[in-house]
Structure formats: C-alpha cells, structure tokens
Design an enzyme around this catalytic site. Structure first.
Site, mmCIF file in Angstrom:
data_model
loop_
_atom_site.group_PDB
_atom_site.id
_atom_site.type_symbol
_atom_site.label_atom_id
_atom_site.label_comp_id
_atom_site.label_asym_id
_atom_site.label_seq_id
_atom_site.Cartn_x
_atom_site.Cartn_y
_atom_site.Cartn_z
ATOM 1 N N ASP A 70 0.841 -1.193 0.000
ATOM 2 C CA ASP A 70 0.000 0.000 0.000
ATOM 3 C C ASP A 70 0.880 1.248 0.000
ATOM 4 O O ASP A 70 1.884 1.312 0.708
ATOM 5 C CB ASP A 70 -0.885 -0.030 1.247
ATOM 6 C CG ASP A 70 -1.852 1.129 1.319
ATOM 7 O OD1 ASP A 70 -2.765 1.186 0.479
ATOM 8 O OD2 ASP A 70 -1.700 1.968 2.225
ATOM 9 N N GLU A 99 1.609 -0.220 -5.005
ATOM 10 C CA GLU A 99 0.646 0.808 -5.397
ATOM 11 C C GLU A 99 1.377 2.144 -5.468
ATOM 12 O O GLU A 99 1.914 2.614 -4.470
ATOM 13 C CB GLU A 99 -0.487 0.896 -4.376
ATOM 14 C CG GLU A 99 -1.469 2.034 -4.669
ATOM 15 C CD GLU A 99 -2.326 2.404 -3.475
ATOM 16 O OE1 GLU A 99 -3.482 2.820 -3.692
ATOM 17 O OE2 GLU A 99 -1.852 2.289 -2.325
#
Length: 548
Positions: A207, A275
C-alpha cells in the site's frame, strides 16, 4: 523439478490474473454483518472457477478500523472481527489446494495510533521508540512544521500534547507515519514481513509504496503548476494544489525496496506488487521501483482507474508505460476498493452496462502485463448509490457531498439474489447495504444464464491462458483511419491482431499496412469478423485474428 520449471514457478506473477478480496464485504459466516476469513475459505471455489492465479486480501490485521483496517495495530495477528490466525492458515491451505496463490496487503507507511510502537513513541522524547515516527517541533507561532497536507483533508500534521510536538500523517490523524530514516523501524517492519513469509504467503501488495520516506529537512511543498484532481485526491480536496516533492517519493526509498526484495529472495516464488500514486511522476516512479530485478516485481498506477474509456487514452497509458519502463512490469486494473466501479465509469447507460463489462475484461485480458480484478466485477456490478447515513468511509464523510468516498465500491458481494442481503450475511443488518440492483446480479442468478457477465469472465480468462502470447508477448499499437484501438501481440512465430471498437457506432476498419489476417480467432462473446481487407465491428465489439 527441472531448472526451466523452477524459473517458470518463480515467475508465476508475470502475466498472472490476481483477484482482489475485500474481506469485510466478501462473505459473513458468524452473523455479525461483516465478512470474515472463514467466508473467504467458503467462497474459494467461486474464485477458482474464474481461472485466476492468485488472490489479494485487503488488510485483516488487528486494527481499530478507523480506516477499515488500513490503520494497523498489530502486523502479526488477525483482527477478531475477521477470525484467527488458524482461520487464515486454513484459508491459505485451501487456496493452495485449488492452485491459488495468496497475496496480502502490507500497510507499512503508517500504523494506527493504537499500535504499541506509537503508544511508546508518543510517551516521551527520549524513550527507545521516540524516533520511530515523524515528529517535529512547531514553528515559533505554534503552527505546523510545514505546509504538507493530508489526503484525507486538512494539514498533514497533528499536535500531541504529551510530547508537545507535531507528528506527520498522510491520511487520518489516527494513522501516524513511520520514520523510515530510522533503520530500526525498517528492521521491525521487515520482521513482520518475515512472519508472513514463514507462514507461507506468496506475496505482498504494498500500500502507498512511494509514501515510506519524507524529506529529512521537512521542506515545504511548492504549489502545483496545474491543479488537477486525481483519483486519490478529487478536485474537492486541496491536496491536489501542491507539487508533492518532499512528503513522498524520496530517493531513499530505493534502498529500502532493495532490502525488502532481498528478504523475499530468500524464499521461493514470492512476489510484490506496489501501489504508486504519484501524479504525473507515476510512470517514472514505477520505472525506478521495478527496474533491475532487485526491487519490486511489479507496480500499478491509477492511470486506468479513471472515467476515460477511449482508444486514445489506452494508447497513451500503455504507450507511456512501454516508453518509460524498459525492464519493469506492470499490473493493470480497471477497479479496486478505492475507486468507483468501472462499469459505472465506462457505461453511458444502465442498459449497456453488461456489454461494457464484457468488453472491459476482454480488453484488460489482452494487455501486456499482469491484471488485477476486484471482487464483484465478474458480475458487472455498478457503483452502489448510498445515502450519507449509510457511509462508513472517513474519506467520504469528510468531503461529502462533493466527494462520496469509497463505500459505493465496497458493498457486500451478492451471492444469492433471493435471500436477505443477497446471501452475504444472516445478520439483521450488514455493515453496508446490498443494493437491490446488485441482488439482481447475484452469483446464483448469473450461474443460470450462459450469456451472463460471470460466464463471460470465465471464458475470457480461459482465452487468455490458451494464448501465451497474451501473457508476456510484445505489444505494438497500429494506426487505422478509424477511431478504434488496434494492436498486435507477438511472441516467437505467433502474432494476434486485435481491434476494439469502444464507440457506440458500428465501424469498418481497413487492415493496417503489413497486417494480413490468416484466420479469425473467435473471442468469447463478440462477433467481429474480417471481410477481405476490412474488419467489421458492431458497437462495443471486438475482433481478433491470427496474423500469417
């Protein structure tokens, strides 16, 4: 196992199809209105039936759930609302038995303010973890150290009365940012990664992977020359008014990613997907993070997660990636847990949503790279329309009504259309409501319809596996006189030619110079066929031919 087989197994991620599971919305088995890990295990046969290679699980770690689990309080345990570590082990064993690899979300740029590390860090300025988070003194007038902003609204700093300092947070005030300039922090985080590697997970989705480090000098971000609302910061959010030179994407991140990869390389067949949300710099960041074979295996950006569904947009996105990322790898996706569902973004009318859903997966399956699917897109689910009273997403609550947040794509998975909550839970109330439109598209209803979006997904993913050229073959865009998306995929002696008509009008496309179709290769669900030197396509139609 032969050396060639070992190489193939190690590179399983290259061209893989990854299915994202949002655990709290997948399947509830204990009647509390929230999905759980046992529910994932129960529904693994459905996932396997799609023909995917791996699942990616959104966070299930111990958390106060201020940001739905992206505020971690213990990286090495399962939150009780989702189950136990034993439940996780059972789920992973079942997934592996079905040939499905398991990727878990690692949220390591920040923790919850209830994590023991932060509790100790904020206790004083001289304890062993005092420097584990980004702390800074106020300016002489008591204001924040600099002008950094939070994506979730307001300043990127929060005052702490105990230490009489500010701490940085890129998201909620309850999500303090870790200080990656401290090697002890890196060591501790890598130890939690090793915990899951030893448990047998196959990889990690990282993330906000470019948010790990901030500028040591805490310099102000300059204003953006052009204010453009992005997917992580809509136009209603002033975050887009800054050029984020100093609060993320710092050069020191490269060395940490090398440390992360070195740990993974001690285990066989493990992979990472990062990401990257970095505005105009995203592709340069992806190139830096995936080049050289010593950092991330692949990344995804937000390029295809917006509303644009035109040939020019896809040519630009894929072309820019091919131009900027020489030896890296990309994971393409149209939907995930952070953006409006793509059927609602791409379709012009409700009536054409099933057709657009079929066209979108057909296009995604022919792109060079790995692909990621989001739970429910195999049913063609549209974005759910929710009232303010139903919202649970702090981002949406903060910016309502200009921005409705992310709950509309996070509603529960509909399994059985005639049951309460579409079979997601037997509780009186589910954590988010199941729209009646979703119940009508439930899995059991689509199983009974051979023309459904669900069956089309299975057929299309099977088509992708039947043609290895689609996994890692070269991709070349071709010019045509018509506004269509035309390209070839080539590997060795095999070349496939594709034409996608993304418009709402039929077209006849003259074959580009040098392309001679030897035979039509039927794509599931579409009728495009060649006539001499022409390809005839209906609205929202696809043609595939073998070049010979």
């Amino acid at each position: 196992m032969s050396s060639a087989s070992k190489v193939a197994e190690a590179d399983w991620w290259r061209g893989a199809v990854i299915y994202q599971v949002y655990p709290r919305s997948f399947q509830d088995t204990d009647a509390n209105g929230l999905g759980d890990i046992k529910g994932i295990t129960r529904r693994l046969p459905h996932i396997a039936s799609l023909g995917v290679d791996a699942i990616w699980l959104a966070p299930f770690f111990t958390s106060p759930m201020a940001d739905m689990g992206y505020d971690v309080a213990d990286y090495c345990d399962v939150d009780p609302i989702f189950g136990t570590l034993a439940d996780f082990d059972e789920m992973m064993t079942s997934a592996h038995a079905l040939g499905i690899k398991v990727i878990i979300d690692q949220v390591i740029s920040h923790t919850s303010d209830r994590h023991p590390w932060f509790v100790e860090s904020r206790a004083s300025r001289d304890n062993p973890k005092a420097d584990w988070y980004v702390w800074a003194d106020p300016k002489p007038d008591g204001t924040a150290p600099n002008n950094w902003l939070s994506i979730f609204g307001g300043p990127g700093w929060e005052w702490d009365g105990v230490r009489r300092q500010y701490y940085q947070h890129n998201f909620l005030t309850s999500q303090p940012d870790l200080n990656f300039h401290n090697s002890e922090v890196q060591d501790a985080l890598l130890a939690t990664v090793k915990f899951w590697l030893d448990r047998g997970v196959d990889g990690f989705r990282l993330d906000t992977v470019n948010y790990y480090f901030c500028d040591k000098q805490l310099r102000d971000n300059p204003p953006a020359t052009t204010v453009i609302g992005g997917l992580d910061a809509p136009e209603s959010n002033p975050y887009g008014m800054q050029n984020h030179l100093y609060d993320k994407t710092q050069p020191e991140n490269i060395d940490f990613l090398k440390r992360f990869r070195a740990l993974l390389d001690q285990y066989e067949g493990r992979a990472t997907v990062g990401e990257v949300g970095d505005g105009a710099r995203s592709l340069q960041t992806v190139a830096a993070y995936t080049s050289g074979g010593d950092k991330l295996h692949m990344c995804y950006t937000f390029d295809l997660l917006g509303p644009d569904f035109t040939p020019a947009h896809f040519r630009r996105c894929v072309g820019d990636f091919q131009e900027n990322v020489a030896d890296g790898w990309v994971c393409w996706a149209f939907s995930n847990h952070d953006v409006n569902r793509h059927v609602s973004r791409f379709a012009e009318t409700e009536a054409e949503q099933p057709r657009v859903a079929k066209l979108a997966i057909s296009l995604l399956s022919t792109l060079r790279g790995s692909i990621c699917l989001y739970q429910g897109e195999e049913l063609g689910l549209p974005e759910a329309e929710l009232s303010f009273e139903d919202l649970r997403d702090p981002y949406g609550i903060r910016f309502w009504p200009a921005f409705k947040g992310r709950d509309g794509c996070r509603t529960p998975m509909p399994w059985e259309g005639s049951r309460a909550h579409a079979g997601f839970t037997t509780a009186e109330k589910s954590w988010l409501p199941v729209p009646y439109q979703h119940a009508a598209l439930a899995v059991d209803k689509q199983e009974a319809d051979p023309q459904s979006v669900l069956h089309h997904y299975r057929q299309t993913l099977a088509f992708r596996k039947q043609h290895p050229v689609l996994l890692d073959g070269d991709m070349t865009f071709l010019d045509t006189k018509e506004d269509v998306l035309a390209f070839t995929r080539s590997k060795g002696d095999a070349t496939l030619f594709f034409v996608f008509n993304l418009s709402r009008e039929p077209v006849k496309v003259t074959l580009p110079e040098g392309v001679k179709v030897a035979k039509v290769v039927p794509m599931p669900g579409f009728e495009g066929s060649d006539v001499g030197e022409l390809v005839t396509l209906a609205a929202l139609d696809v043609f595939c031919g073998q070049v010979g």
